[in-house]
Design a protein around this motif. Structure first.
Motif, short mmCIF file in Angstrom:
data_model
loop_
_atom_site.label_atom_id
_atom_site.label_comp_id
_atom_site.label_asym_id
_atom_site.label_seq_id
_atom_site.Cartn_x
_atom_site.Cartn_y
_atom_site.Cartn_z
N CYS A 159 -0.30 -42.41 -15.37
CA CYS A 159 1.01 -42.68 -14.87
C CYS A 159 1.23 -43.71 -14.52
CB CYS A 159 1.12 -41.65 -13.74
SG CYS A 159 2.76 -41.61 -13.22
N GLY A 207 4.56 -44.20 -13.11
CA GLY A 207 6.00 -44.05 -12.59
C GLY A 207 5.74 -45.06 -11.12
N THR A 208 6.83 -45.01 -10.38
CA THR A 208 6.75 -45.79 -9.08
C THR A 208 5.62 -45.78 -8.15
OG1 THR A 208 9.19 -45.80 -9.54
CG2 THR A 208 8.20 -46.91 -7.78
N ALA A 209 5.55 -44.38 -7.87
CA ALA A 209 4.49 -44.10 -6.80
C ALA A 209 2.91 -44.36 -7.34
CB ALA A 209 4.60 -42.45 -6.54
N CYS A 210 2.81 -44.14 -8.57
CA CYS A 210 1.47 -44.41 -9.26
C CYS A 210 1.46 -45.86 -9.42
CB CYS A 210 1.19 -43.59 -10.25
SG CYS A 210 0.86 -41.86 -10.28
N CYS A 218 5.67 -41.10 -14.60
CA CYS A 218 5.68 -39.96 -13.80
C CYS A 218 5.50 -38.63 -14.47
CB CYS A 218 7.15 -39.62 -13.17
SG CYS A 218 7.05 -38.84 -11.47
N LEU A 219 4.41 -38.06 -13.87
CA LEU A 219 3.98 -36.76 -14.27
C LEU A 219 4.59 -35.64 -13.33
CD1 LEU A 219 0.42 -37.68 -15.11
CD2 LEU A 219 1.90 -36.68 -16.87
N GLY A 220 5.12 -36.23 -12.24
CA GLY A 220 5.85 -35.14 -11.32
C GLY A 220 4.87 -34.60 -10.17
N CYS A 221 3.83 -35.32 -10.30
CA CYS A 221 2.91 -34.97 -8.98
C CYS A 221 2.74 -36.25 -8.25
CB CYS A 221 1.85 -34.37 -9.47
SG CYS A 221 0.92 -34.73 -10.92
N CYS A 222 3.75 -37.10 -7.83
CA CYS A 222 3.63 -38.43 -7.28
C CYS A 222 2.98 -38.21 -5.89
CB CYS A 222 4.85 -39.09 -6.96
SG CYS A 222 6.15 -38.53 -8.13
N VAL A 256 -2.12 -41.01 -10.50
CA VAL A 256 -2.44 -39.96 -11.44
C VAL A 256 -2.99 -40.18 -12.79
CG1 VAL A 256 -1.67 -37.61 -12.21
CG2 VAL A 256 -0.97 -38.38 -9.73
N GLY A 276 8.78 -41.36 -10.40
CA GLY A 276 8.43 -41.29 -8.98
C GLY A 276 9.18 -40.19 -8.20
S1 FES Z 1 4.90 -41.58 -10.21
FE1 FES Z 1 3.13 -40.97 -10.91
S2 FES Z 1 3.20 -38.65 -10.95
FE2 FES Z 1 5.10 -39.59 -10.27
#
Ligand code: FES
Ligand SMILES: Cc1cc2nc3c(=O)[nH]c(=O)nc-3n(C[C@H](O)[C@H](O)[C@H](O)COP(=O)(O)O)c2cc1C
Ligand code: SF4
Ligand code: SF4
Lengths: 163, 579
Positions: free
Chosen positions: A80, A82-85, A121-125, A130, B183
C-alpha cells in the motif's frame, strides 16, 4: 487453452449479464476472477459473443488499473502506498521487497512465485504500513519483517504445511 | 435479541489474532455447553481502534478492550451468563464523539436484516411511503441542512429536488462508493458495518426523486463491502423492501451493484456514470449536470455513502433535529478517518464545528510517543494542510475552506516533525498525475510539469524561480482543467507553499531538507569524536561507501553513499549524524 472450453465459459459469464446495459466492465471482472487476468484469446471470444469490437474491450481494460493482461504470479504482493502507509514508511517496505524479490512493481518473479504491485489504500490505514499477500493483510509491517513474511510463502514452506 | 458476542483484534501492530481468539472463546463457550445458545461473530469493525482484542457482549452491550486470552472464562461467566459488566475492563467512549452515521457499526450484525430492523431499520422508509409525498421527503432533507459528504458539500435536499423536477420518464439513484482518497476508509466501514442504512437511504432517495432503479458503484478493492451490500439487497427483496410495491405501497424500486476497477477519476460523478455505462471513465463537462442529464442521458442523483447513511435518521428524527447539530452552514456530524502519525488512529465521528485540536489530541491522543504533531491534511489529493498553530479551527465546510483546505470525504492525516511538506506535496501530486485520465491538457501536462519541478526541489536542484513557476502552473490548472481532479490537484502544493514556504526555500537555497526526509539531501557523517571504531557501519554499508579500519577509524564516501541509513541505525554510540 482450448477454444471450445473458453467459449463455453465466456458464454456462461456473458449470459448472466445479458440484456443489462453497460455490462462490459462487470463481465471483465468475472473473467478476471475466473482466469486471474484477461487473456487475449478470451477477449477475442468475448468480442464475438457480445458483438463489440476488440478495440472497445481493450480500450476499457487498459483504462482501469484493476484489469491485467498478463497472468499474475502465484502470490500477489500488494504494497500500500496510500497516504497513511506512505507516511509510515511504505516506500521503505516496497524498496525491501524489490530488493529481495529482484522485481519492480508490476513485475512477476522469474519463478512465477510472486507478483509485486503497488496499490493506493487498502482501506485499513489504521494498520499502516500495510502489505497484502493474496487475501491476507499484514499491518504494522517493519522493514526487517519483510523477509520473514515472504519466506512463509516460498515453495518449501508450502511443502511443509502440505505434508 | 439472542445472546451475541462480537470479537475483533484492533491492535495496530502484529498479526491479526481475531481468528485464534475466536477459537479460544468458542472453546470457553463449549466448556459451559453454550456453543449453540450464544452467537459468536468475528466482525470487521467494532467501533474502537488500537485497543487490542475487543469483545462486545450483546444485548447488554458491554464493550471490553485489551482482553487477554486468560480473561475469557471471566467474560463468559460474569457477562455472557451473568449479564453483569466487568467494571475494570469496560471501555468508555470518548465523550466528544457523536454517533449518527456510525450508529450501528460494530453494534449490529451487518449480515442480519433482523438486527437492523430491531434498531428502527426501515422505519424511515415506512414513514415516507406511508406519510410523505416525494416532495415532502426532499423537503425534510432540505430542512435538515444535510450537505453531501463526498467532497463538494452540495445540499442533498436541493439535489433531490432538482432531480425530481428534471423532465424525464426514467430516473436513477447512484451511490458513490468509490472512496478514492488514498488514506481514508469511512465509506468502507459504513458499507461493511451497516449496509442496510445505506440501502435504506438509497430507497428513500429513489422515492424522493422518482427513480425506479438505483446503482451501487463500489470499488473492487472492497470485496467485503460488495458482499455485504449484495446480501443486504437480497434480504430486502425477500422482505418486500425492494422490488414491486415496496412495503405494500405503489412504489417500485430495485438496486444493482456495479464495480469500480481502480481508477480514482471514476469517483468524479460524470466519470462514474461513464464507468457504469461500461465505458472508459472519462469525465465530461458540466453542465449539463447529472441531475438533468446523467446515466444513459436520464436525470440521475449521485450521493456519497455517508450522505445516504444519514438519511434514515433524519427522516425518523426530523430535519429540524438534525439542523440543531453542528454549525451555521454545516449541519450534523462528520466521520473522519484519522491516520498517520497519531496515537489512536481510527474512525471518529464528531459534530460539525468540533475543533481540530479536540479531534487530534482529545480523541486520538496526539502524536506518537516522543514526537510532536506538525500539521494535519484533510481532503486528500484535493485538499490542503493545516499547521498545528491553527488547530483551534473548527471542522466545517466553511472554516476548512478558509484555511485553504477542504472538508473532502473525511481523510485526516496527521503529520509530525519527521514529515517534509514538499515531499507530501510531491506525494499527492504524484498520485493525481498517475490518476489523471489524460483527457484535458491542463491536467495532463500541467500535472507532469509540476511533478518535475517538485522532484527538482526535493532533489536539491531547484531554484526560487521553480517555486514561482509551481504557483503559476497551479493557478492555470485550477482554472482550465475539465474536471475536479485537475482543478483541485494543485491544492496540496499551494497550501504547503503558503504555510511552509520557508521549508521549500531551505530545499532550494540551502539544499537542506529540514525534516531530514528528502533522501537526496541527507548527509550521513561519522563524528570522529564519538566514534569508537567498532566497524559496525563498515560491515552494514551495502554499497561499500565506508572505508577505513579499526585503527584509523572510518570515513563515508559521499559520492558512493546511497543514503540507506543502515550505518546510522547500527551505530551503537550514535556517532553517525544525519542532516
Ligand atoms: S493508506 Fe494504506 S491502507 Fe490506507
Ligand atoms: C476526482 C474526484 C474524485 C471523487 N471521488 C469521490 C469519491 O471517492 N467518493 C465520493 O463520494 N465522491 C467523490 N467525488 C465527488 C463526486 O463527484 C460527487 O460530488 C459526490 O459523489 C456527490 O455526492 P454527495 O453530494 O453526497 O457528496 C469525487 C470528485 C472528484 C472530482
Ligand atoms: S482534469 Fe485531469 S482527470 Fe479531469 S478530465 Fe482533465 S485530464 Fe482527466
Ligand atoms: S547511509 Fe547507507 S550507503 Fe551511505 S554510508 Fe551509510 S550504510 Fe553506506
Amino acid at each position: 487453452m482450448d477454444k471450445a472450453v473458453i467459449e463455453q465459459e465466456v458464454r456462461e459469464i456473458a449470459d448472466s449479464w445479458k440484456g443489462k446495459e453497460g455490462n462490459l466492465i462487470m463481465v471483465l471482472h468475472q473473467i478476471q476472477n475466473r482466469y486471474g487476468y484477461v487473456p487475449r484469446e478470451v477477449s477475442l471470444v468475448l468480442s464475438e459473443i457480445l458483438d463489440v469490437p476488440l478495440a472497445r474491450i481493450y480500450e476499457v481494460i487498459t483504462f482501469y488499473h484493476f484489469f491485467r493482461l498478463t497472468p499474475p504470479g502465484k502470490h500477489t504482493i500488494s504494497v500500500c502506498m496510500g497516504t497513511a502507509c506512505y507516511l509510515k514508511g511504505g516506500a521503505e517496505i516496497l524498496g525491501e521487497l524489490e530488493h529481495l524479490l529482484c522485481v519492480k512493481p508490476g513485475e512477476t518473479t522469474k519463478d512465477g512465485q510472486f507478483h509485486l504491485e503497488v496499490v493506493r489504500c487498502l482501506g485499513c490505514c489504521g494498520l499502516a504500513p500495510v502489505v497484502k499477500i493474496g487475501e491476507k493483510v499484514y499491518g504494522g509491517v517493519k522493514k526487517k519483517d519483510v523477509g520473514d513474511i515472504i519466506t512463509q510463502y516460498s515453495e518449501d514452506s508450502e511443502a511443509k504445511t502440505a505434508a | 435479541m439472542a445472546k451475541t458476542v462480537f470479537v475483533k483484534d484492533t491492535a495496530i501492530t502484529g498479526k491479526d489474532r481475531t481468528r485464534d481468539f475466536y477459537g479460544f472463546f468458542l472453546g470457553g463457550l463449549r466448556e459451559k455447553g453454550l456453543e449453540n445458545d450464544v452467537q459468536l461473530v468475528r466482525v470487521a469493525d467494532i467501533g474502537v481502534y488500537g485497543q487490542g482484542m475487543v469483545v462486545r457482549v450483546l444485548p447488554e452491550d458491554f464493550l471490553y478492550v485489551n482482553v487477554q486470552d486468560s480473561d475469557i472464562p471471566a467474560v463468559i461467566t460474569e457477562s455472557v451468563i451473568g449479564g453483569k459488566p466487568i467494571k475494570d475492563k469496560l471501555f468508555t467512549q470518548a465523550s466528544k464523539q457523536a454517533r449518527i452515521v456510525l450508529r450501528n457499526c460494530g453494534v449490529i450484525d451487518p449480515e442480519s436484516i433482523e438486527d437492523y430492523i430491531a434498531r428502527d431499520g426501515y422505519q424511515a422508509l415506512a414513514k415516507v411511503l406511508g406519510e410523505y409525498t416525494p416532495e415532502k421527503t426532499a423537503q425534510e432533507i432540505k430542512a435538515s441542512g444535510l450537505r453531501g459528504r463526498g467532497g463538494a458539500g452540495f445540499p442533498t435536499g436541493m439535489k433531490w429536488e432538482i432531480t425530481r423536477k428534471a423532465p424525464g420518464d426514467q430516473k436513477y439513484m447512484i451511490c458513490n462508493g468509490d472512496e478514492g482518497d488514498p488514506g481514508a476508509y469511512m465509506d468502507r466501514s459504513v458499507l461493511e458495518g451497516d449496509p442496510h442504512s445505506v440501502v435504506e437511504g438509497m430507497i428513500i432517495g429513489g422515492y424522493a426523486i422518482g427513480a425506479s432503479k438505483g446503482y451501487f458503484y463500489i470499488r473492487a478493492e472492497y470485496p467485503l463491502a460488495i458482499a455485504r451490500i449484495e446480501k443486504a439487497i437480497e434480504q430486502c427483496r425477500k422482505h418486500g423492501i425492494l422490488g414491486e410495491g415496496i412495503l405494500g405501497s405503489s412504489f417500485n424500486f430495485d438496486l444493482e451493484i456495479r464495480l469500480g476497477a481502480g481508477a480514482f477519476v471514476c469517483g468524479e460523478e460524470t466519470a462514474l456514470i461513464a464507468s457504469i455505462e461500461g465505458k472508459r471513465g472519462y469525465p465530461s463537462p458540466r453542465p449539463p449536470f447529472p441531475s438533468i442529464k446523467g446515466l444513459w442521458g436520464k436525470p440521475t442523483c449521485i450521493n456519497n455513502v455517508e450522505t445516504l447513511a444519514n438519511i434514515p435518521v433524519i427522516i425518523l428524527k426530523g430535519g429540524s433535529w438534525f439542523a440543531g447539530i453542528g454549525t451555521e452552514g454545516s449541519k450534523g456530524t462528520k466521520v473522519f478517518a484519522v491516520t498517520g502519525k497519531v496515537k489512536n488512529s481510527g474512525l471518529v465521528e464528531v459534530p460539525m464545528g468540533t475543533t481540530i485540536e479536540d479531534i487530534v489530541y482529545g480523541i486520538c491522543g496526539g502524536a506518537l510517543s516522543g514526537k510532536s504533531v506538525k500539521a494535519i491534511q484533510t481532503g486528500g489529493p484535493s485538499g490542503g494542510v493545516i499547521p498545528k498553530e491553527y488547530f483551534q479551527t473548527k471542522v466545517d465546510y466553511e472554516s476548512l475552506q478558509k484555511m485553504g483546505s477542504i472538508m473532502g470525504s473525511g481523510g485526516m492525516i496527521v503529520m509530525d516533525e519527521d514529515d517534509c511538506m514538499a515531499d507530501i506535496a510531491k506525494f499527492y501530486l504524484g498520485f493525481c498525475v498517475d490518476e489523471s485520465c489524460g483527457k484535458c491538457a491542463p491536467c495532463r501536462i500541467g500535472g507532469t510539469q509540476m511533478l518535475r519541478l517538485l522532484k527538482k526541489v526535493t532533489d536539491g536542484e531547484g531554484t526560487r524561480k521553480d517555486l514561482d513557476q509551481l504557483e503559476q502552473i497551479s493557478f492555470a490548472m485550477q482554472k482550465a482543467s475539465l474536471c475536479g481532479l485537475g482543478q483541485t490537484a494543485p491544492n496540496p502544493v499551494l497550501s504547503t507553499l503558503h504555510y511552509y514556504r520557508s521549508e521549500y526555500e531551505a530545499h532550494v537555497d540551502k539544499k537542506k531538507c529540514p525534516a531530514c526526509k528528502c533522501e537526496k539531501l541527507i548527509r550521513f557523517l561519522i563524528m570522529s569524536e564519538k566514534c569508537v571504531k567498532c566497524g559496525m557501519c563498515f560491515k552494514a554499508c551495502p554499497v561499500g561507501a565506508i572505508s577505513g579500519n579499526r585503527e584509523s577509524g572510518y570515513l563515508i564516501d559521499q559520492t558512493k553513499c546511497v543514503r540507506c541509513g543502515q550505518c546510522f541505525e547500527v551505530c551503537k554510540p550514535r556517532a553517525i549524524s544525519r542532516s
